[in-house]
Motif scaffolding. Structure first.
Motif, PDB file in Angstrom:
ATOM      1  N   CYS B  40       0.840  -1.195   0.222  1.00 34.59           N
ATOM      2  CA  CYS B  40      -0.076  -0.078   0.047  1.00 34.59           C
ATOM      3  C   CYS B  40       0.904   1.308   0.112  1.00 34.59           C
ATOM      4  O   CYS B  40       0.600   2.287  -0.670  1.00 34.59           O
ATOM      5  N   THR B  48      -4.239   2.731  -2.492  1.00 30.99           N
ATOM      6  CA  THR B  48      -4.670   2.083  -1.284  1.00 30.99           C
ATOM      7  C   THR B  48      -6.322   2.262  -0.778  1.00 30.99           C
ATOM      8  O   THR B  48      -6.891   1.447  -0.494  1.00 30.99           O
ATOM      9  N   GLY B  52      -8.929  -0.624  -0.327  1.00 32.00           N
ATOM     10  CA  GLY B  52      -9.846  -0.539   0.985  1.00 32.00           C
ATOM     11  C   GLY B  52     -11.193  -0.579   0.575  1.00 32.00           C
ATOM     12  O   GLY B  52     -11.959  -1.167   1.239  1.00 32.00           O
ATOM     13  N   LEU B 127      -5.441   2.476   5.273  1.00 31.01           N
ATOM     14  CA  LEU B 127      -6.263   1.312   4.578  1.00 31.01           C
ATOM     15  C   LEU B 127      -7.602   1.027   5.416  1.00 31.01           C
ATOM     16  O   LEU B 127      -8.554   0.804   4.779  1.00 31.01           O
TER      17      LEU B 127
END
Lengths: 359, 193
Positions: B40, B48, B52, B127
């Protein structure tokens, strides 16, 4: 239940019926043959292993159609450890074959074991010791024998001339605890209690506490006796007189404390405990210096919330924590009108949070 | 009415095929937490956030399906569900994925998610925030934002807030204001129209 499983169970039932129909002899203690012993034992060992996950598409027919009279060498072979390269059916087949042998073997295993194990006492009577040395050994070596038929007595049924292990012997009276009242009446007092009529009441109470401390083996007995004696022997007039006497003494103590430089604001627990119950006709007003009081803070003008938090003057606590880690009474020093705000629904909580904005 | 979160059979390891299934979702891959964080960081904030979002949206859908109990309007079912129930299921999803222990706090009107013991560490807070935000979007249909408030040791707090207030909160936090004072300031701002 699949047809294969039904047929397998029927075969096993037929096998059990045939075995029961056979004329049988009383089993000798060490007559259990080596081969048949292994057969029911194997499923128990395998059953303790973690069973492999059975997926829906795994055919059970392959498993269940294994011959019921499988040779011992087949059942003796342990379940092969599963490796990732093997197809799924192989582990399932081995596991299920072992499972199948468990079902018919259960009565033969459970009957002797269950009846012998719980009957062993911690301290068996001497007469029974000799029996225990021989009989359970015989039963443990034949746990896989077939169940007893109806025309002969079961192997582990106790004979009439022997006392049962789990029943108290008639020769010795059972160790029954004496009732509490009997103990209260007959047991000698561990300590001498003061005369509850003449002695001040707080002395009686202190004596009871001391006796409780010294005789920890029977605290309930001591406390009960003291309470009974107090209830029986202290009339109301005496208690009232004792109360007035204690009150006068407290007043004198207060006067002497006022004359001192640093007056004590705490009353000893002994004096407070010696007051006894409050009479409705003569209410007692506590002196200010008898009780430790925590004055409620005056309602100071509330500073701005943000400044108070920044300066550390106000401690923030959440309204609610989910899962609840905070009691509701700890809630809301800065919440103000939102103290009620344990919302019923997640939507309410979400909307409330999304409605916040900075000034 | 949805019952308690039940993790039994939620994860299936298909050893024959070498796959991991999570409650009917597409196949999963178990990777080290440190490697995921490093990935990430190397990918950047946008990627990222995309990762997520993918994780959190699926998570929120699973929660909504369970809480709705077969009703058509899943989002309404989630909104009508109790806060404890929603957080219980969401924390179960977090635990299944190995992201840590999720809880929720209410500070006044502010809803704060708390994640304890996340193996991603502080570097993975971005995240986690994106995952939470996507999950809330998926099961509640509210387009709020989830902003990291504070991290103290292994405990990180994330505030659910409207998009209009997120920049102001972020500025205050970057100026060094404590998260408590920011929460207090939010309550002085009054209700948003």
């Amino acid at each position: 239940m699949s047809a294969a499983r039904i047929s397998a169970l029927e075969n096993l039932l037929e096998r059990v019926r045939r075995n029961r129909a056979k004329p049988r002899l009383r089993l000798a203690p060490k007559a259990a043959p080596a081969g048949p012993v292994v057969e029911p034992l194997r499923p128990l060992r395998v059953a303790r292993l973690t069973p492999p996950p059975v997926s829906e598409d795994t055919p059970e027919i392959v498993v269940e159609e294994a011959p019921t009279s499988a040779p011992p060498e087949l059942l003796e072979s342990p379940v092969a450890p599963f490796s990732g390269s093997e197809p799924k059916g192989s582990e399932l087949e081995a596991g299920m074959r072992s499972e199948k042998a468990t079902t018919p073997g259960m009565p033969t295993v459970d009957v002797p074991v269950r009846r012998t194990e719980p009957m062993v006492p911690l301290e068996p009577p001497p007469r029974r010791v000799a029996t225990l040395a021989s009989e359970p050994v015989a039963r443990l070596e034949e746990p896989f024998a077939e169940p007893p038929t109806l025309d002969e007595p079961p192997l582990d049924e106790p004979s009439l001339d022997e006392p049962s292990l789990d029943e108290p012997s008639l020769d010795q009276p059972p160790p029954v605890e004496r009732p509490l009242e009997q103990r209260l009446e007959s047991d000698p007092a561990p300590v001498s209690l003061p005369d509850p009529v003449t002695a001040p009441r707080h002395v009686v109470d202190e004596a009871a506490l001391v006796s409780l401390d010294e005789d920890r083996t029977s605290p309930f007995q001591v406390v009960s006796r003291a309470a009974l004696e107090r209830a029986r022997t202290v009339p109301l007039d005496d208690a009232r007189a004792d109360l007035e006497q204690t009150y006068d003494r407290l007043e004198r103590t207060a006067e002497s404390a006022e004359s001192a430089e640093a007056p004590s604001t705490q009353t000893s627990a002994e004096e407070l405990g010696a007051r006894g119950p409050v009479d409705d006709e003569e209410p007692i007003e506590l002196q200010p210096d008898e009780v430790e009081l925590t004055p409620s803070p005056p309602p100071a003008p509330a500073p701005a919330l943000e400044e108070a938090v920044r300066s550390g003057a106000m401690k923030l606590t959440p309204v609610a924590i989910t899962p609840m880690r905070l009691a509701a009474r700890q809630v809301g020093e800065f919440i103000g009108e939102n103290q009620h705000a344990a919302p019923a629904t997640f939507g309410d909580a979400l909307d409330a949070s999304l409605s916040l904005s900075l000034p | 009415m949805a019952g308690e979160f039940d993790a039994s059979e939620a994860v299936t390891f298909d050893l024959a095929y070498g796959h991991i299934h999570l409650d009917g979702a597409p196949t999963r891959v178990m990777v080290p937490a440190g490697a995921l964080v490093a990935l990430c960081q190397a990918a950047g904030d946008d990627e990222t956030a995309t990762l997520g979002h993918a994780i959190g949206e699926a998570m929120g859908r699973r929660v909504a399906v369970r809480l709705s109990g077969g009703s058509d309007d899943r989002r309404d079912a989630v909104r009508r569900a109790g806060l404890e129930k929603v957080v219980e299921h969401l924390s179960g999803e977090f635990a299944l994925l190995g992201f840590g222990a999720l809880a929720a706090e209410r500070w006044g009107r502010a809803l704060v998610f708390v994640i304890d013991q996340s193996p991603l560490g502080e570097e993975g807070d971005g995240l986690l925030g994106e995952i939470l935000q996507a999950a809330v979007h998926a099961f509640a249909g509210q387009h709020g934002r989830v902003l990291k408030l504070h991290r103290e040791g292994v405990r990180a707090r994330f505030l659910v807030i409207s998009g209009a207030a997120v920049e102001g909160v972020r500025e205050r936090l970057q100026r060094g204001e404590s998260w408590g004072s920011v929460l207090a300031a939010l309550h002085q701002g009054g209700l948003k129209a």
